[in-house]
Design a protein around this motif. Structure first.
Motif: not given
Length: 150
Positions: A4-7, A28-32, A38-39
Motif C-alpha cells: 500500500a505504501s508503494d501504491i 497510469s500505473i497499468e500503462e507503466l 493493474s491496481p
C-alpha cells in the motif's frame, strides 16, 4: 506485487504530473507496466482517502461528479523525500513492460506454450514414478540454468 505504501507513492508521483481521478491513476500505473500490473479500485480509492486525510492531496472540485485530486505541499514533500524509492518502483514496473514485449515475440511465446503444455500434460498423469518426477525437475532446473546464463 506492491504494498500500500508503494501504491501511495506511485499515486503521488502521477498526481505530481497531472491532477487525476482514481480511475486515471489506475490506468497510469497499468500503462507503466504495459498491462502486466493493474491496481484494483479496492487498493486505489482507500489510499486516496488516506492521502487526503494525511493532507498530501486534496480534491480539485468538490462539486464535480468525479473527484479529481491534486498534490498538496505535504504530498510534494513526501515525494521529494522518497524520490529514490519512487524511481525504483517506476523502473520495476517498466521492466514488466519489457517482459511483456519480449514474451510476446512469437517464437518465445510458442516455446513457453509448448513447455507449459508438456509440463501440465505430464504432471496431470496419476501414477508418475519418482524417477519420472526427478527427471522432470532436473529438466526444468537445467532449462532454468541455461536461460539464466544465456
Amino acid at each position: 506485487m506492491l504494498d500500500a505504501s508503494d501504491i501511495r507513492l506511485l499515486m503521488l508521483h502521477f498526481l505530481a504530473q497531472n491532477d487525476a481521478h482514481g480511475y486515471e491513476l489506475i490506468k497510469s500505473i497499468e500503462e507503466l507496466s504495459k498491462g502486466e500490473y493493474s491496481p484494483s479500485p479496492g487498493i486505489i480509492y482507500p489510499n486516496l482517502t488516506l492521502l487526503e486525510e494525511m493532507d498530501a492531496i486534496r480534491v480539485v472540485d468538490a462539486q464535480a461528479s468525479r473527484k479529481a485530486y491534486t498534490l498538496n505541499e505535504a504530498g510534494r514533500a513526501l515525494l521529494a523525500e522518497q524520490q529514490a524509492h519512487i524511481q525504483h518502483l517506476t523502473e520495476r514496473l517498466a521492466s514488466l513492460a519489457v517482459l511483456v514485449n519480449n514474451r510476446s515475440i512469437p517464437d518465445v511465446d510458442q516455446a513457453i506454450y509448448r513447455m507449459r503444455t508438456a509440463l501440465n500434460s505430464r504432471l496431470s498423469q496419476e501414477n508418475i514414478s519418482t524417477e519420472a518426477l526427478e527427471q522432470i525437475v532436473d529438466a526444468l532446473n537445467s532449462a532454468a540454468e541455461k536461460i539464466a546464463n544465456s
